[in-house]
Write a protein that holds these residues in place. Structure first.
Motif, mmCIF file in Angstrom:
data_model
loop_
_atom_site.group_PDB
_atom_site.id
_atom_site.type_symbol
_atom_site.label_atom_id
_atom_site.label_comp_id
_atom_site.label_asym_id
_atom_site.label_seq_id
_atom_site.Cartn_x
_atom_site.Cartn_y
_atom_site.Cartn_z
ATOM 1 N N ALA A 18 0.726 -1.301 -0.147
ATOM 2 C CA ALA A 18 -0.106 -0.093 -0.023
ATOM 3 C C ALA A 18 0.647 1.182 -0.025
ATOM 4 C CB ALA A 18 -1.083 -0.055 1.062
ATOM 5 N N PRO A 19 0.455 2.150 -0.739
ATOM 6 C CA PRO A 19 1.405 3.321 -0.929
ATOM 7 C C PRO A 19 1.175 4.193 0.334
ATOM 8 C CG PRO A 19 -0.478 3.602 -2.389
ATOM 9 C CD PRO A 19 -0.490 2.182 -1.802
ATOM 10 N N GLU A 20 -0.016 4.352 0.796
ATOM 11 C CA GLU A 20 -0.212 5.121 2.123
ATOM 12 C C GLU A 20 -1.338 4.463 2.799
ATOM 13 O OE1 GLU A 20 -2.213 8.946 1.206
ATOM 14 O OE2 GLU A 20 -2.731 8.067 -0.615
ATOM 15 N N SER A 21 -1.442 4.880 4.208
ATOM 16 C CA SER A 21 -2.484 4.569 4.920
ATOM 17 C C SER A 21 -3.753 5.063 4.757
ATOM 18 C CB SER A 21 -2.110 4.875 6.540
ATOM 19 O OG SER A 21 -0.985 4.125 7.030
ATOM 20 N N GLY A 22 -4.950 4.222 4.864
ATOM 21 C CA GLY A 22 -6.204 4.966 4.510
ATOM 22 C C GLY A 22 -7.070 3.815 4.161
ATOM 23 N N VAL A 23 -8.128 3.729 3.169
ATOM 24 C CA VAL A 23 -8.942 2.909 2.786
ATOM 25 C C VAL A 23 -8.885 2.539 1.435
ATOM 26 C CG1 VAL A 23 -11.429 2.527 2.439
ATOM 27 C CG2 VAL A 23 -10.782 3.459 4.496
ATOM 28 N N LEU A 24 -8.778 1.154 1.032
ATOM 29 C CA LEU A 24 -8.567 0.609 -0.350
ATOM 30 C C LEU A 24 -10.092 0.982 -0.916
ATOM 31 C CD1 LEU A 24 -6.848 -0.706 -2.449
ATOM 32 C CD2 LEU A 24 -7.971 -2.973 -1.756
ATOM 33 N N THR A 25 -10.036 2.049 -1.913
ATOM 34 C CA THR A 25 -11.121 2.069 -2.666
ATOM 35 C C THR A 25 -11.486 1.586 -3.754
ATOM 36 O OG1 THR A 25 -10.381 4.380 -3.459
ATOM 37 C CG2 THR A 25 -11.607 4.577 -1.169
ATOM 38 N N ARG A 26 -10.313 1.179 -4.410
ATOM 39 C CA ARG A 26 -10.596 0.491 -5.957
ATOM 40 C C ARG A 26 -9.591 -0.589 -6.055
ATOM 41 N NH1 ARG A 26 -9.209 1.377 -11.601
ATOM 42 N NH2 ARG A 26 -7.761 2.770 -11.128
ATOM 43 N N LEU A 27 -9.903 -1.790 -6.466
ATOM 44 C CA LEU A 27 -9.118 -2.894 -7.001
ATOM 45 C C LEU A 27 -9.643 -3.258 -8.427
ATOM 46 C CD1 LEU A 27 -6.580 -4.627 -6.417
ATOM 47 C CD2 LEU A 27 -7.862 -6.117 -4.996
ATOM 48 N N ASP A 28 -9.106 -2.917 -9.446
ATOM 49 C CA ASP A 28 -9.655 -3.114 -10.581
ATOM 50 C C ASP A 28 -9.426 -4.598 -11.093
ATOM 51 O OD1 ASP A 28 -10.664 -1.645 -13.140
ATOM 52 O OD2 ASP A 28 -8.930 -2.851 -14.074
ATOM 53 N N ALA A 29 -10.681 -5.104 -11.520
ATOM 54 C CA ALA A 29 -10.577 -6.566 -11.896
ATOM 55 C C ALA A 29 -9.847 -6.728 -13.299
ATOM 56 C CB ALA A 29 -12.011 -7.065 -12.138
ATOM 57 N N MET A 30 -9.991 -6.018 -14.134
ATOM 58 C CA MET A 30 -9.041 -6.098 -15.496
ATOM 59 C C MET A 30 -7.607 -6.199 -15.186
ATOM 60 S SD MET A 30 -8.939 -6.716 -18.620
ATOM 61 C CE MET A 30 -10.439 -6.297 -19.381
ATOM 62 N N ALA A 31 -7.122 -5.113 -14.284
ATOM 63 C CA ALA A 31 -5.837 -5.158 -14.186
ATOM 64 C C ALA A 31 -5.292 -6.114 -13.486
ATOM 65 C CB ALA A 31 -5.654 -3.554 -13.103
ATOM 66 N N VAL A 32 -5.754 -6.787 -12.498
ATOM 67 C CA VAL A 32 -5.528 -7.909 -11.481
ATOM 68 C C VAL A 32 -5.567 -9.248 -12.649
ATOM 69 C CG1 VAL A 32 -6.204 -9.571 -9.949
ATOM 70 C CG2 VAL A 32 -6.281 -7.239 -9.512
ATOM 71 N N GLY A 33 -6.865 -9.362 -13.631
ATOM 72 C CA GLY A 33 -6.650 -10.351 -14.421
ATOM 73 C C GLY A 33 -5.768 -10.198 -15.409
ATOM 74 N N LEU A 34 -5.466 -9.129 -15.989
ATOM 75 C CA LEU A 34 -4.180 -9.064 -16.930
ATOM 76 C C LEU A 34 -2.943 -9.393 -16.290
ATOM 77 C CD1 LEU A 34 -5.013 -5.760 -19.121
ATOM 78 C CD2 LEU A 34 -5.109 -8.234 -19.569
ATOM 79 N N ALA A 35 -2.660 -9.058 -14.859
ATOM 80 C CA ALA A 35 -1.458 -9.198 -14.118
ATOM 81 C C ALA A 35 -1.288 -10.717 -14.082
ATOM 82 C CB ALA A 35 -1.161 -8.489 -12.842
ATOM 83 N N ALA A 36 -2.340 -11.578 -13.707
ATOM 84 C CA ALA A 36 -2.371 -12.994 -13.420
ATOM 85 C C ALA A 36 -1.944 -13.617 -15.037
ATOM 86 C CB ALA A 36 -3.697 -13.409 -12.887
ATOM 87 N N TRP A 37 -2.646 -13.141 -15.960
ATOM 88 C CA TRP A 37 -2.470 -13.493 -17.070
ATOM 89 C C TRP A 37 -0.883 -13.678 -17.646
ATOM 90 C CZ3 TRP A 37 -3.206 -10.300 -22.156
ATOM 91 C CH2 TRP A 37 -2.954 -10.917 -23.049
ATOM 92 N N ARG A 38 -0.453 -12.371 -17.450
ATOM 93 C CA ARG A 38 1.079 -12.125 -17.601
ATOM 94 C C ARG A 38 2.141 -12.814 -16.926
ATOM 95 N NH1 ARG A 38 0.941 -5.495 -18.968
ATOM 96 N NH2 ARG A 38 -0.363 -5.633 -20.723
ATOM 97 N N LEU A 39 1.580 -13.196 -15.783
ATOM 98 C CA LEU A 39 2.598 -14.094 -14.871
ATOM 99 C C LEU A 39 2.624 -15.533 -15.429
ATOM 100 C CD1 LEU A 39 1.436 -12.594 -11.532
ATOM 101 C CD2 LEU A 39 3.680 -12.324 -12.362
#
Length: 446
Positions: free
Chosen positions: A346-367
């Motif tokens: 996490a870059p800072e303390s606070g509340v996670l307000t977005r975790l983009d499904a496409m970004a995570v899916g592409l990352a898993a795909w590329r891995l």
């Protein structure tokens, strides 16, 4: 050798749809059959597909197109399935199936099939492999040592009679026209045509022969349908097609802006599914599994039961273990683990307000969790493990994501996919204080 004259010409069918005319039943039946036989060329079907994308189809046209694709192959029949111990003259065992339009972290089929089977409903879950950022059910299950996806029709019927659930590959005989047409649409920019998406899915599901079908139509960044109106139109079209064909069909519209659960990959999604079957697991995976089970059971005529109980008391786990063993898998075998990992904090303390499904899916795909071609291998252990979901409080430096792979040279590309894919609102700000996650299920149709 005398060649039989064709009743229509591809060019006249293309022109009719190009000029926004309604295709006749005869034209539709012929063009689908002729394309399957090779009489209509790829470039001609490409032109027709683009005309359909641009000008649409009426409900009767979509229904006929779906019927023509079903007629290109075999149909399965589960009427021989009987309730165990009910005698030879007992009525057929009800069948129910679920289809998801695809997303990230969508492992719902794994706990769902054995859960529904607990209540005497046969679940013939014919599934597919992943392509691109969306994961495939068969790829996940093949992470289990020994498990096999390919079953004969006879073996599938035996397993349904004995255990009540089967997850396997669809045979090549179901709607072969769709397999040929989908490959063409994939390379001609016509995949997005809702009429062709609906007929593609429903031709296979109707040919499969299930009595009840529940559709999980996903909407959001990680889904095929990015907007609610598009998802709603697709769901309505598919429900109509199923009902018109005599299949008890309904749909749930579900969110796919955020990945489902806390894993996106193959082996790690199996492990998370087993957690759900053991009475634990992420709340969103449990919620969607139970709600889909309720819809399937209601469609099959089973009432007065709460499927959540069968997750809590171990009955669904018992069916899972028997189902995996019947297909050669070892339910007790340790899952593959990745040789390399990389933690995103996490870059800072606070509340996670977005975790983009496409970004995570592409990352898993590329891995290595996904493939770029249908015949490419996947890494069983590759993927993304999530440590927080939108709405969770996080501390600066706390792990948000762990990237897993056997090929560490892929980390850079995976991290590139995640750039801008998550946001943390500083504690005390209006964005953090007022954040509320989207509902997972936002409508039901049918």
């Amino acid at each position: 050798m005398t060649r039989t004259a064709e009743p229509f010409d591809a060019i006249e069918v293309i022109r009719a749809k190009r000029d926004r005319q309604r295709l006749t039943d005869g034209q539709i039946d012929w063009v689908v059959d002729a394309y399957t036989r090779g009489v209509v060329a790829d470039e001609q079907m490409s032109a027709l597909s683009m005309a359909i994308l641009l000008n649409g189809m009426e409900r009767a046209e979509i229904a006929r197109w779906t019927h023509a694709m079903i007629a290109s192959g075999e149909r399965m029949d589960f009427s021989a399935l009987r309730q165990a111990g009910a005698g030879h003259d007992a009525g057929p065992k009800p069948t129910a199936d679920k289809h998801s339009t695809g997303g990230v972290g969508d492992k719902i089929t794994l706990p769902l099939a054995p859960l529904v089977a607990v209540y005497g409903v046969a679940v013939p879950q014919l599934s597919g492999r992943g392509l691109g950022h969306t994961g495939g059910t068969l790829d996940k299950l093949e992470a289990i040592p020994g498990w096999r996806a390919d079953l004969s029709n006879a073996a599938m019927m035996d397993q349904l009679s004995d255990i009540g659930a089967v997850i396997c590959a669809a045979g090549s005989g179901l709607a072969p026209a769709d397999k040929k047409l989908y490959a063409l649409r994939d390379v001609t920019g016509t995949v997005e045509a809702i009429e062709l998406i609906a007929s593609s899915i429903m031709s296979k599901k109707i040919a499969e022969g299930t009595g009840t079908l529940v559709l999980d139509v996903k909407c959001g960044s990680g889904a095929f349908m990015k907007t609610e109106p598009m998802a709603r139109e697709l769901a309505r079209t598919m429900v109509d097609l199923g009902q018109d064909a005599g299949v008890n069909t309904s749909a749930l519209l579900t969110d796919m802006d955020t990945p489902l659960g806390l894993t996106a990959g193959n082996a790690i999604e199996v492990a998370e599914s087993v957690e759900v079957l053991a009475g634990g697991g992420p709340a969103d995976v449990v919620q969607l599994t139970v709600e889909l089970a309720r819809a399937m059971l209601a469609g099959a005529g089973v009432s007065g039961v709460d499927p959540a109980e069968a997750l809590a008391d171990g009955r669904a786990m018992d069916v899972w273990r028997r189902m995996i063993s019947a297909q050669g898998g070892d339910p007790d075998a340790p899952m593959a683990s990745a040789r390399e990992s990389h933690v995103v904090t996490a870059p800072e303390s606070g509340v996670l307000t977005r975790l983009d499904a496409m970004a995570v899916g592409l990352a898993a795909w590329r891995l290595g969790a996904g493939r770029t071609r249908k015949d490419a291998p996947v890494q069983a252990a590759a993927g993304v493990r999530m440590h927080a979901k939108p709405g969770d409080a996080v501390q600066a430096g706390q792990p948000l994501l762990t990237l897993l792979t056997d090929t560490p040279e892929q980390f850079e590309r995976a991290l590139g996919a995640l750039e801008g894919g998550y946001e943390v609102a500083a504690a005390g700000t209006a964005a953090a204080e007022g954040f509320s996650p989207k509902p997972l299920i936002f409508d039901r149709i049918g």
